[in-house]
Enzyme design. Structure first.
Site, PDB file in Angstrom:
ATOM      1  N   LYS A 292       0.839  -1.177   0.333  1.00 17.49           N
ATOM      2  CA  LYS A 292       0.191   0.348  -0.036  1.00 17.49           C
ATOM      3  C   LYS A 292       0.995   1.499  -0.104  1.00 17.49           C
ATOM      4  O   LYS A 292       0.484   2.199  -0.736  1.00 17.49           O
ATOM      5  CB  LYS A 292      -1.132  -0.041   0.881  1.00 17.49           C
TER       6      LYS A 292
HETATM    7  C1  PLP Z   1      -4.316  -4.541   1.830  1.00 17.55           C
HETATM    8  C2  PLP Z   1      -3.300  -6.287   1.277  1.00 17.55           C
HETATM    9  C3  PLP Z   1      -4.106  -7.219   0.527  1.00 17.55           C
HETATM   10  C4  PLP Z   1      -5.289  -6.915  -0.518  1.00 17.55           C
HETATM   11  O1  PLP Z   1      -5.461  -5.273  -1.817  1.00 17.55           O
HETATM   12  P1  PLP Z   1      -6.031  -5.623  -2.164  1.00 17.55           P
HETATM   13  O2  PLP Z   1      -5.709  -4.517  -2.948  1.00 17.55           O
HETATM   14  O3  PLP Z   1      -7.273  -5.035  -1.163  1.00 17.55           O
HETATM   15  O4  PLP Z   1      -6.807  -6.559  -3.468  1.00 17.55           O
HETATM   16  C5  PLP Z   1      -2.427  -7.600   0.742  1.00 17.55           C
HETATM   17  N1  PLP Z   1      -2.409  -7.991   0.807  1.00 17.55           N
HETATM   18  C6  PLP Z   1      -2.027  -7.319   1.552  1.00 17.55           C
HETATM   19  C7  PLP Z   1       0.137  -7.237   2.895  1.00 17.55           C
HETATM   20  C8  PLP Z   1      -2.506  -5.548   2.254  1.00 17.55           C
HETATM   21  O5  PLP Z   1      -1.867  -5.460   2.914  1.00 17.55           O
END
Ligand code: PLP
Length: 452
Positions: free
Chosen positions: A110
């Protein structure tokens, strides 16, 4: 370039407006009015560094931001990554690769989007002179990445609600040990759902929203999706040229934001073979891709908590394209799903996606197997990507550093995974604020603490 809503009931807006609003006023999600064809650029782009690639890609969309300003925004966004390639590829075998997306400040993918979003906000505030307040609710990674994307940004005050005692201790430290004075982690008594419900009510108070310049940072913001497109491009260029067009991208999935970005890159003319949506035991998307039925189920907390979701908000963007850009049809599907918790597609086109599902017992097994076989430690989210039948070369997106989930890793392999930035947090002071999970209490706290 202009941006339209998936629900088709508001006029097109500029890039900066789409980013500032997050959600469109008709409750739809923004998308480019037309997807560009990237194929003419690929040869030239192959030589670029990560930040240069990001700038070249965003220049196509952010046509209302001056190119020099855009360059500055992008350059600043990738300076806090601890690997010079930003999104390096690790080769486990001739046919199995890992794309490491955890080299940012909070060690999860993210950061790619939220570091950039923080700088886009800052530039916008400098231009308009209007300060903003960010309010979010988190069960872990999003809050930490948002806080680290926004801390120290001029004109931005950030408030992140989280359920006290119900997120991992390291994630809490990432949010509460920053020392920043424009960031307020709000620990509420109650569950994540209580936090989210209170947040939604605050957003519905239009007068308050205008008073404090309220903005959201959840994954519905188009800038986040576009920022994520860049590492698919970068990975495509860095894979060995003789296999890159045969490689399936495997994406640990919750809200569908990560994999959607890759799929958009494919639709923009980059010859990626396809995608596998890897879910944990909360498998609404796996069931959809297997059966054509999108059906709500209760969330069961798992070892991969950032993928514990019920409704995948970004699915609406895929729906828009799979329904041939028919906004009325999108509105009807969303309405039916909201009312009945279910929608059955007549002839569901999975369109380049396959899927897999991994429960907690399998996650632990996979972490063990991958470590034994390749001497590589996968975090519990990434582990979901190593499930399923092998069907030609694959690149698994590693969405978090294993050191964020020490208990699961120790249980699986009997060894610790550590990271210096997490170790450093352990001696820092925790600063958090206890707030009642009511809209009134949250609004009162915000009014008192906004940094002008
Ligand atoms: C947010 C997240 C996901 C999921 O990603 P999406 O975009 O919601 O599909 C997977 N793994 C981690 C470590 C995350 O922080």
């Amino acid at each position: 370039m202009q941006f339209i809503s998936t629900r088709g009931q508001v006029p097109p807006v500029s890039f900066s407006t789409a980013v500032a609003q997050g959600l469109a006023p008709d409750a739809g999600l923004y998308l480019p009015e037309q997807l560009p064809d990237l194929s003419p650029y690929l040869k030239e782009w192959e030589q670029l560094s990560y930040a240069e690639l990001c700038e070249a890609f965003f220049a196509i969309f952010a046509t209302d931001i001056d190119r020099d300003a855009l360059r500055g925004i992008v350059q600043r966004s990738y300076t806090k990554f601890d690997h010079e390639e930003i999104a390096p590829i690790v080769k486990l075998s001739d046919e199995l690769f890992v794309l490491e997306l955890f080299h940012g400040p909070t060690l999860a993918f993210k950061d790619f989007a939220l570091q950039l979003l923080g700088n886009l906000y800052e530039a916008q505030i400098a231009r308009t002179g209007n300060p903003i307040s960010v309010l979010g609710a988190t069960s872990g990674d999003t809050g930490a990445a948002a806080i680290h994307g926004l801390l120290g940004k001029q004109g931005v005050t950030t408030f992140i609600l989280y359920p006290d005692g119900r997120i991992s201790p390291l994630q809490e430290r990432q949010m509460t040990c920053t020392g920043a004075d424009n960031v307020f982690p709000l620990a509420i008594k109650g569950s994540f759902d209580d936090a989210q419900a209170a947040m939604k009510t605050v957003f519905e108070d239009r007068e308050f929203a205008a008073e404090v310049g309220l903005s959201a940072v959840n994954s519905i913001n188009l800038a986040r999706i576009l920022a994520q497109c860049v590492y698919y491009l970068s990975a495509f260029f860095r894979l060995p040229a003789d296999v890159r067009e045969q490689v399936t991208f495997v994406v640990p999935t919750g809200n569908f934001g990560n994999v959607l970005a890759g799929w958009l890159v494919q639709r923009m003319g980059v010859p990626i073979k396809g995608f596998r949506v890897a879910t944990n035991q909360n498998d609404i998307l796996h069931r959809l891709f297997q059966t054509g039925v999108y059906k709500l189920d209760a969330v069961a907390p798992s070892l991969a908590p950032s993928m514990d979701i019920q409704v995948a908000s970004n699915f609406e963007r895929f729906l828009y394209y799979s329904e041939n850009c028919d906004s009325a049809k999108v509105r009807e599907i969303i309405r039916t799903f909201k009312e009945s918790g279910e929608y059955s597609f007549d002839d569901f086109k999975s369109d380049g996606f396959s899927s897999s599902r991994t429960d907690d017992a399998e996650i632990a097994e996979i972490i063990k197997r991958v470590y034994a076989q390749y001497d590589y430690i996968a975090d519990p989210h990434t582990a979901c990507g190593f499930a399923g039948e092998f069907d030609g070369p694959e690149i698994v997106l590693s969405t978090a550093h294993p050191a964020k989930f020490p208990d699961t890793i120790v249980d699986a392999i009997g060894e610790d995974s550590t990271h210096p930035s997490l170790e450093a947090l352990k001696s820092r002071e925790i600063v958090k604020h206890a707030v009642e999970p009511t809209p009134e209490a949250i609004k009162a706290f915000m009014r008192q603490h906004i940094v002008r």
